[in-house]
Design an enzyme around this catalytic site. Structure first.
Site, short mmCIF file in Angstrom:
data_model
loop_
_atom_site.label_atom_id
_atom_site.label_comp_id
_atom_site.label_asym_id
_atom_site.label_seq_id
_atom_site.Cartn_x
_atom_site.Cartn_y
_atom_site.Cartn_z
N HIS A 1 -23.41 -11.29 5.93
CA HIS A 1 -24.26 -10.37 5.18
C HIS A 1 -25.31 -11.15 4.41
O HIS A 1 -25.26 -12.39 4.31
CB HIS A 1 -23.43 -9.55 4.19
CG HIS A 1 -22.82 -10.38 3.09
ND1 HIS A 1 -21.75 -11.22 3.30
CD2 HIS A 1 -23.14 -10.52 1.79
CE1 HIS A 1 -21.43 -11.83 2.17
NE2 HIS A 1 -22.27 -11.43 1.23
N ASP B 1 -27.01 -10.68 0.47
CA ASP B 1 -26.56 -9.93 -0.71
C ASP B 1 -27.44 -8.73 -1.01
O ASP B 1 -28.67 -8.83 -1.03
CB ASP B 1 -26.50 -10.86 -1.93
CG ASP B 1 -25.35 -11.85 -1.81
OD1 ASP B 1 -24.34 -11.50 -1.16
OD2 ASP B 1 -25.46 -12.96 -2.35
N HIS C 1 -24.92 -14.97 5.13
CA HIS C 1 -23.81 -15.85 4.79
C HIS C 1 -22.50 -15.08 4.87
O HIS C 1 -22.49 -13.84 4.92
CB HIS C 1 -24.00 -16.44 3.39
CG HIS C 1 -24.03 -15.43 2.29
ND1 HIS C 1 -25.17 -14.71 1.97
CD2 HIS C 1 -23.07 -14.98 1.44
CE1 HIS C 1 -24.91 -13.90 0.97
NE2 HIS C 1 -23.63 -14.03 0.63
N ARG D 1 -21.61 -15.63 -9.95
CA ARG D 1 -22.83 -15.43 -9.16
C ARG D 1 -23.89 -14.71 -9.96
O ARG D 1 -23.58 -13.71 -10.61
CB ARG D 1 -22.51 -14.62 -7.90
CG ARG D 1 -23.70 -14.51 -6.96
CD ARG D 1 -23.40 -13.63 -5.78
NE ARG D 1 -23.91 -12.30 -5.97
CZ ARG D 1 -23.61 -11.26 -5.17
NH1 ARG D 1 -22.79 -11.41 -4.16
NH2 ARG D 1 -24.13 -10.08 -5.41
C1 OGA Z 1 -21.14 -13.69 -2.53
C2 OGA Z 1 -20.44 -14.18 -1.37
C3 OGA Z 1 -19.22 -16.04 -0.65
C4 OGA Z 1 -18.05 -16.84 -1.06
O1 OGA Z 1 -20.68 -13.91 -3.64
O2 OGA Z 1 -22.16 -13.06 -2.34
O3 OGA Z 1 -20.74 -13.77 -0.30
O4 OGA Z 1 -17.77 -17.82 -0.36
N1 OGA Z 1 -19.56 -15.13 -1.61
O5 OGA Z 1 -17.41 -16.50 -2.06
MN MN Z 2 -22.62 -12.57 -0.56
#
Ligand code: OGA
Ligand code: MN
Length: 278
Positions: A104, A106, A255, A271
């Protein structure tokens, strides 16, 4: 120590050293970091020590910050910080555990999606819990001109709930709350405002369908695009160390997280998510 930028793969990613994100960056330093961000789409800063305030301050230099719809995962005093965590406090998980177990970008389910995210690892497993990244610009550029022409001009529906209704990794559905956000539409191909490169803007997690195609056509095209974007030879795999701050461009990458670790391995991340105001 002066700022140094070392590419990680020829397609995406660079490790940046000689910068302490806990202090305000000079304009010259910020410009160099910003240029590297635009060029490499993903920057890894090692050995950082970031308070929520410092993370917010640095992230804000790229644009306004977004507040995640899953409010329970946000830091109480700093709602701009969304917690990705399997660490429990008083029997309650402190953030979103095992987030993003599907490819995805974000917040593409928001009317105004995200420019970029900064994920800071306060506690990471000794091994496992890596994050995978792939370039949506490289994906577009490695399609045939015929396919590129077909996709350009199409629009797709994105919905947060899609990830939890079997659209993506079915494992991600377990215990996840349903969405309060209505579906939104975005172009299937977007021109990156800073690089001018065209990027495929669909993802396994949140893209429900391509509006202009028949359902079966949409399914096949989305399936192909997701598979093409994330083929193993173009994927960057980030192995976390405590103190890593990873900044990525949501306009240029997809990602996913890898949940190959258990609750006996604490993983606690902060984040910040920057809004795309373009
Ligand atoms: C996010 C995500 C990836 C992770 O926080 O947007 O996709 O490895 N995290 O935690
Ligand atoms: Mn993410």
């Amino acid at each position: 120590m002066s700022l140094e930028i070392k590419p990680i793969t020829p397609i995406l990613g660079a490790e940046v050293s000689g910068v302490d994100l806990s202090r305000p960056l000079s304009n010259a330093e910020f410009d160099a970091v910003h240029r590297a961000f635009v060029t490499h789409s993903l920057l890894v800063f090692r050995d950082q020590n970031l308070s929520p305030e410092a993370q917010i301050e640095f992230s804000r230099r790229f644009g306004p910050l977004m507040v995640h719809v899953l409010k329970g995962a946000n830091l109480e005093d700093h709602p701009e910080i969304y917690r990705v965590s399997n660490v429990k406090k008083d029997g309650k998980t402190q953030g979103r555990s095992y987030a993003g177990q599907y490819w995805h970008s974000d917040l593409t389910y928001e009317p105004r999606p995200s420019l970029g995210s900064l994920l800071y690892g306060l506690e990471v497993p000794e091994f496992g819990g890596d994050t995978l990244f792939a370039s949506t610009a490289h994906a577009f550029e490695t399609l045939s001109p015929t396919m590129q022409a077909m996709l350009d001009g199409l629009t797709a529906e994105h919905h947060f709930a899609h990830a939890f209704r079997g659209g993506a990794n079915p494992a991600a559905r377990k215990g996840d709350p349903l969405d309060e956000r209505p579906p939104v539409r975005h172009p299937v191909v977007r021109t990156h405002p800073e690089t001018g490169r065209k990027c495929v803007f669909v993802n396994e997690g949140f893209t429900v369908r391509i509006i202009e195609l028949e359902p079966k056509e949409s399914e096949a095209v989305l399936g192909f695009l997701c598979q093409h974007m994330t083929r193993s030879q173009v994927v960057l795999r980030h192995r976390w160390r405590t103190g890593d701050a990873v900044l990525w461009d949501n306009r240029a990458l997809v990602h996913r997280a890898v949940d190959d670790y258990g609750d006996d391995q604490p993983r606690h991340m902060h984040r910040t998510t920057i809004e795309d105001t373009d």
